[in-house]
Design an enzyme around this catalytic site. Structure first.
Site, PDB file in Angstrom:
ATOM      1  N   VAL A  46       0.841  -1.201   0.000  1.00 16.63           N
ATOM      2  CA  VAL A  46       0.000   0.000   0.000  1.00 16.63           C
ATOM      3  C   VAL A  46       0.878   1.253   0.000  1.00 16.63           C
ATOM      4  O   VAL A  46       0.561   2.247  -0.660  1.00 16.63           O
ATOM      5  CB  VAL A  46      -0.970   0.004   1.205  1.00 16.63           C
ATOM      6  CG1 VAL A  46      -1.757   1.312   1.274  1.00 16.63           C
ATOM      7  CG2 VAL A  46      -1.923  -1.180   1.133  1.00 16.63           C
ATOM      8  N   CYS A  47       1.986   1.207   0.712  1.00 18.81           N
ATOM      9  CA  CYS A  47       2.868   2.376   0.873  1.00 18.81           C
ATOM     10  C   CYS A  47       3.273   3.021  -0.454  1.00 18.81           C
ATOM     11  O   CYS A  47       3.147   4.238  -0.606  1.00 18.81           O
ATOM     12  CB  CYS A  47       4.089   2.019   1.706  1.00 18.81           C
ATOM     13  SG  CYS A  47       3.689   1.430   3.358  1.00 18.81           S
ATOM     14  N   PRO A  48       3.751   2.264  -1.449  1.00 23.09           N
ATOM     15  CA  PRO A  48       4.156   2.929  -2.686  1.00 23.09           C
ATOM     16  C   PRO A  48       2.985   3.582  -3.423  1.00 23.09           C
ATOM     17  O   PRO A  48       3.172   4.595  -4.087  1.00 23.09           O
ATOM     18  CB  PRO A  48       4.802   1.819  -3.520  1.00 23.09           C
ATOM     19  CG  PRO A  48       4.354   0.543  -2.924  1.00 23.09           C
ATOM     20  CD  PRO A  48       4.071   0.824  -1.479  1.00 23.09           C
ATOM     21  N   GLU A  50       0.488   5.095  -1.982  1.00 19.01           N
ATOM     22  CA  GLU A  50       0.256   6.361  -1.277  1.00 19.01           C
ATOM     23  C   GLU A  50       1.342   7.382  -1.611  1.00 19.01           C
ATOM     24  O   GLU A  50       1.041   8.543  -1.897  1.00 19.01           O
ATOM     25  CB  GLU A  50       0.261   6.138   0.235  1.00 19.01           C
ATOM     26  CG  GLU A  50      -0.882   5.319   0.753  1.00 19.01           C
ATOM     27  CD  GLU A  50      -0.822   5.179   2.259  1.00 19.01           C
ATOM     28  OE1 GLU A  50      -1.848   5.451   2.897  1.00 19.01           O
ATOM     29  OE2 GLU A  50       0.257   4.823   2.791  1.00 19.01           O
ATOM     30  N   LEU A  51       2.603   6.957  -1.555  1.00 16.99           N
ATOM     31  CA  LEU A  51       3.695   7.879  -1.835  1.00 16.99           C
ATOM     32  C   LEU A  51       3.681   8.341  -3.292  1.00 16.99           C
ATOM     33  O   LEU A  51       3.990   9.495  -3.589  1.00 16.99           O
ATOM     34  CB  LEU A  51       5.042   7.253  -1.472  1.00 16.99           C
ATOM     35  CG  LEU A  51       5.452   7.466  -0.006  1.00 16.99           C
ATOM     36  CD1 LEU A  51       4.549   6.753   0.964  1.00 16.99           C
ATOM     37  CD2 LEU A  51       6.888   7.082   0.219  1.00 16.99           C
TER      38      LEU A  51
END
Length: 187
Positions: A46-48, A50-51
């Protein structure tokens, strides 16, 4: 205890930005609007997304005088490796802060006990270093940069217009409210 309406605490950390390693401190943040965007870890799922979403909207934040600081408990070296390895992360121009000592994650109260990872926390900080908005989401719930833009605009509006507040779903240019005895029970 909530960190809302509190002064950011002192910190010093290494970061990756614009192909360079830089040192960043709490003093660097003051004097302008800022968003601290905590996430669990580099090279995840999920992190990439969002970033990458934040990277797509970074120019809009910059036009509003807002600096973005993404923060994970990874090192600045890992941020560089991720930036070099991922097409999504490669487009990031904002500051990617390493927090391997957990100082910043602890200061913002997003460090997961016993895990050494930060929760998905978003903090809007005003130019005086006061936290104006806080959002924490669970592991699998990604955030939306467009909604964050709306919240920053609301925070900036309220700061510039004492005595006015932004109602639900407020967008730039929409009507605001002036709380008063006359409004009680009329909304």
């Amino acid at each position: 205890m909530s960190v809302l309406n509190t002064q950011i605490k002192p910190f010093k950390a290494m970061a990756y930005k614009g192909g360079k390693f830089i040192e960043i401190t709490d003093a660097d943040v003051k004097g302008k609007w800022a968003v601290f965007f905590f996430y669990p870890a580099d090279f995840t799922f999920v992190c990439p997304t969002e970033l990458g979403d934040m990277a797509d909207h970074y120019a809009e934040f910059q036009k509003m005088g807002v600096e973005i600081y993404s923060v994970s408990t990874d090192t600045h070296f890992v941020h560089k490796a991720w930036h070099d390895a991922s097409d999504t992360i490669r487009k990031i121009q904002y500051t990617m802060v390493g927090d391997p000592t957990w100082e910043i994650s602890t200061n913002f109260d997003v460090l997961r006990p016993g895990q050494g990872l930060a929760d998905r926390g978003t903090f809007i900080v005003d130019p005086q270093g006061i936290i104006q908005a806080v959002e924490i989401t669970a592991e699998g719930i990604g955030r939306n940069a467009e909604d964050l833009l709306r919240k920053v605009k609301a925070a900036q509006y309220v700061a510039a217009h004492p005595g006015e507040v932004c109602p639900a779903k407020w967008t730039e240019g929409a009507a605001t409210l002036k709380p008063s005895l006359d409004l009680v029970g009329k909304i």
